[in-house]
Design a protein around this motif. Structure first.
Motif, PDB file in Angstrom:
ATOM      1  N   LYS A 168       0.882  -1.168   0.000  1.00 52.27           N
ATOM      2  CA  LYS A 168       0.000   0.000   0.000  1.00 52.27           C
ATOM      3  C   LYS A 168       0.921   1.219   0.000  1.00 52.27           C
ATOM      4  O   LYS A 168       1.842   1.303   0.816  1.00 52.27           O
ATOM      5  N   GLU A 180      -1.342  -5.380   2.163  1.00 49.98           N
ATOM      6  CA  GLU A 180      -2.515  -6.212   2.447  1.00 49.98           C
ATOM      7  C   GLU A 180      -2.092  -7.669   2.313  1.00 49.98           C
ATOM      8  O   GLU A 180      -1.449  -8.047   1.326  1.00 49.98           O
ATOM      9  N   GLU A 270      -9.498  -5.516   7.446  1.00 48.07           N
ATOM     10  CA  GLU A 270     -10.394  -5.104   6.357  1.00 48.07           C
ATOM     11  C   GLU A 270     -11.641  -5.969   6.401  1.00 48.07           C
ATOM     12  O   GLU A 270     -11.556  -7.199   6.367  1.00 48.07           O
ATOM     13  N   SER A 298     -10.964  -1.236   8.457  1.00 47.58           N
ATOM     14  CA  SER A 298     -11.136  -0.669   7.125  1.00 47.58           C
ATOM     15  C   SER A 298     -12.403  -1.210   6.487  1.00 47.58           C
ATOM     16  O   SER A 298     -12.685  -2.410   6.588  1.00 47.58           O
ATOM     17  N   ASP A 300     -13.837  -2.409   3.320  1.00 49.11           N
ATOM     18  CA  ASP A 300     -13.337  -2.846   2.021  1.00 49.11           C
ATOM     19  C   ASP A 300     -14.428  -2.696   0.957  1.00 49.11           C
ATOM     20  O   ASP A 300     -15.616  -2.631   1.295  1.00 49.11           O
ATOM     21  N   GLU A 319     -10.693   3.528   7.917  1.00 48.19           N
ATOM     22  CA  GLU A 319     -10.160   3.565   6.550  1.00 48.19           C
ATOM     23  C   GLU A 319     -11.271   3.152   5.592  1.00 48.19           C
ATOM     24  O   GLU A 319     -12.081   2.284   5.914  1.00 48.19           O
ATOM     25  N   LYS A 321     -11.832   1.783   1.689  1.00 52.07           N
ATOM     26  CA  LYS A 321     -11.161   1.310   0.474  1.00 52.07           C
ATOM     27  C   LYS A 321     -12.134   1.361  -0.689  1.00 52.07           C
ATOM     28  O   LYS A 321     -13.153   0.652  -0.688  1.00 52.07           O
ATOM     29  N   THR A 354      -8.384   7.367   2.937  1.00 47.34           N
ATOM     30  CA  THR A 354      -8.948   6.743   1.725  1.00 47.34           C
ATOM     31  C   THR A 354      -7.889   5.892   1.039  1.00 47.34           C
ATOM     32  O   THR A 354      -6.751   6.347   0.854  1.00 47.34           O
ATOM     33  N   VAL A 355      -8.282   4.705   0.634  1.00 46.80           N
ATOM     34  CA  VAL A 355      -7.380   3.828  -0.118  1.00 46.80           C
ATOM     35  C   VAL A 355      -8.056   3.491  -1.443  1.00 46.80           C
ATOM     36  O   VAL A 355      -9.225   3.103  -1.463  1.00 46.80           O
ATOM     37  N   GLU A 357      -8.009   0.929  -4.493  1.00 47.98           N
ATOM     38  CA  GLU A 357      -7.388  -0.346  -4.882  1.00 47.98           C
ATOM     39  C   GLU A 357      -7.584  -0.591  -6.370  1.00 47.98           C
ATOM     40  O   GLU A 357      -8.537  -0.096  -6.964  1.00 47.98           O
ATOM     41  N   GLN A 377      -3.170   1.055  -3.985  1.00 50.16           N
ATOM     42  CA  GLN A 377      -2.746  -0.338  -4.060  1.00 50.16           C
ATOM     43  C   GLN A 377      -3.034  -0.766  -5.496  1.00 50.16           C
ATOM     44  O   GLN A 377      -4.064  -0.379  -6.043  1.00 50.16           O
TER      45      GLN A 377
END
Ligand code: C2E
Ligand code: CA
Ligand code: CA
Length: 415
Positions: A168, A180, A270, A298, A300, A319, A321, A354-355, A357, A377
């Motif tokens: 990440k 992850e 997650e 998180s 997901d 978080e 995702k 914020t992620v 993917e 990611q």
């Protein structure tokens, strides 16, 4: 312009349009660039041609008289080797975008849309740029083989299930901030079996707890291995929603952290919600206990299925995702970009990281960094790697600035 030579090896285009004038125009462009073309004025003729001839390109008008172009997209999706599809229509842009999304979701990965009236330069460009390989991946025999709960139990006992780690990355600086842990199964008899296949089986059979604890142990080992050099690395482990109703799960996780002597702050859980939570109050209980221990939570796959706004408002996630179905094509689809931008704004309102993917291109990385998305990611950085390979990758990534073609940190720094 000198005429291009056309012979039987020239690319072959199927032009599907109930407007003969337009069909002729497209045919003219094809011959100017040295392509052969065949014209079909109806769905029925096009369907017959598609089933008997291998085309490199299909141009299709969405409005095809009684039958529409959407039916044709489904026919193309069923082909073993799929041509590039160019959807042409006078419908509004959002309908065109939705048609392309539908094509992608049915497996026609190489589909684009052009509005009517056709801009000849755009059509020419769509015809001469290299098509992506859209052939149907040959499904290995193992995917079709029936995998049983007994196979899975045996695999767990034999140590065939292990964790692979995908980095990440802080989008603004390019630094590795975590990873992850993703479950992998290398079976000596079945070959590699994907988590999309064995995780749902594990959830049904009850083996999911053993799988999760196994992945968690490996994840904590990785944190220990990176601890001295990179104490800020946070490792994420997926927890099926079904396990949230297990009253012992937060204690089990706490015990493994203690045994490994790893700080709870180095762990992110997650929550993958493929099914509705069995018991919302028990799930809330577990999430709160994990948060109180200092473990991150998180959400997901945000934007899909059950990962909904109401859960976001009620539960203590830190978080968010954004699902890769929004990210992978967000630069080419204004509607998807709006979802991504709104998700970043929502996360900010809740003070969540914020992620994104599924980042596959440098341009997507750059655009998301500019938007203010914190972490990313995806294959543009790396696929999931085994323990040792992951550590080697981190060392190399951290030692050398992002490789040629990737952004200089200052380009990405947020304003
Ligand atoms: P996920 O949690 O959404 O994990 C991310 C998936 O996206 C991974 O697939 C990863 O390989 C893939 N991915 C990452 N970057 C890219 C990219 O740039 N492009 C594309 N096309 N894909 C990318 P994977 O490893 O096949 O895992 C699939 C799903 O299986 C995971 O989705 C997760 O829901 C589940 N899973 C995996 N390991 C575990 C586990 O230990 N426990 C549980 N409960 N579920 C797991
Ligand atoms: Ca995940
Ligand atoms: Ca996900």
């Amino acid at each position: 312009m000198p005429a291009c030579q056309i012979d039987s090896s020239s690319p072959l285009v199927l032009i599907v349009d109930d407007d003969r004038m337009q069909g002729r125009l497209i045919g003219e462009i094809c011959s100017r660039i040295g392509y052969r073309s065949v014209f079909a004025a109806s769905y029925e003729v096009a369907a017959e041609l598609i089933s008997t001839t291998a085309f490199n390109y299909v141009t299709v008008d969405l409005a095809l008289g009684e039958r529409d172009g959407i039916e044709l997209l489904r026919l193309v999706a069923a082909l073993q080797v799929r041509p590039r599809v160019i959807v042409i229509s006078g419908c509004e842009q959002r309908i065109l975008n939705a048609a392309v999304r539908l094509a992608h979701s049915t497996g026609v990965c190489d589909a684009i849309a052009l509005p009517k009236p056709i801009e000849l330069a755009a059509l020419r460009k769509a015809l001469i740029s290299k098509p992506c390989d859209c052939s149907v991946p040959q499904r290995p025999a193992r995917d079709q083989a029936v995998i049983t709960a007994a196979d899975l139990d045996r695999a767990l006992r034999n140590g065939e299930i292990y964790a692979a780690f995908q980095p990440k990355i802080a989008l603004a600086t390019g630094k590795v901030v975590g990873c992850e842990a993703l479950a992998r199964w290398d079976s000596p008899t079945l070959g590699p079996v994907g988590p999309d296949l064995f995780i749902p089986l594990a959830e049904r059979s009850g083996a999911i707890k053993a799988v999760t604890l196994q992945i968690l142990r490996s994840a904590l080992q990785l944190v220990r291995a990176t601890g001295r050099d990179d104490p800020k690395l946070v490792v994420a482990v997926n927890l099926s929603a079904t396990l949230l109703s297990d009253p012992a799960i937060s204690e089990d996780i706490g015990r493994l952290l203690q045994e490994a002597e790893v700080s709870p702050r180095a762990l992110m859980i997650e929550i993958t919600e493929t099914t509705a939570m069995d018991d919302v109050s028990l799930a809330m209980d577990t999430l709160l206990r994990l948060r109180i221990k200092g473990i991150g939570i998180s959400m997901d796959d945000f934007g899909t299925g059950y990962s909904s706004m109401s859960k976001l408002a009620q539960m203590p996630f830190c978080e968010l995702k954004i699902d890769r179905s929004f990210i992978s094509n967000c630069l080419n689809d204004a509607d998807l970009w709006k979802v991504v931008a709104s998700s970043v704004a929502i996360a900010r309102a809740y003070n969540m990281t914020t992620v994104a993917e599924g980042i596959e291109t440098f341009e997507t990385w750059q655009a998301l960094a500019t938007l203010g998305c914190d972490v990313g990611q995806g294959f543009v950085f790396s696929r999931a790697l085994r323990h040792d390979a992951f550590l080697a990758w981190c060392k190399q990534w951290n030692a050398a600035p992002p490789a040629k073609g990737l952004p200089e940190p200052q380009v990405l720094r947020k304003a």
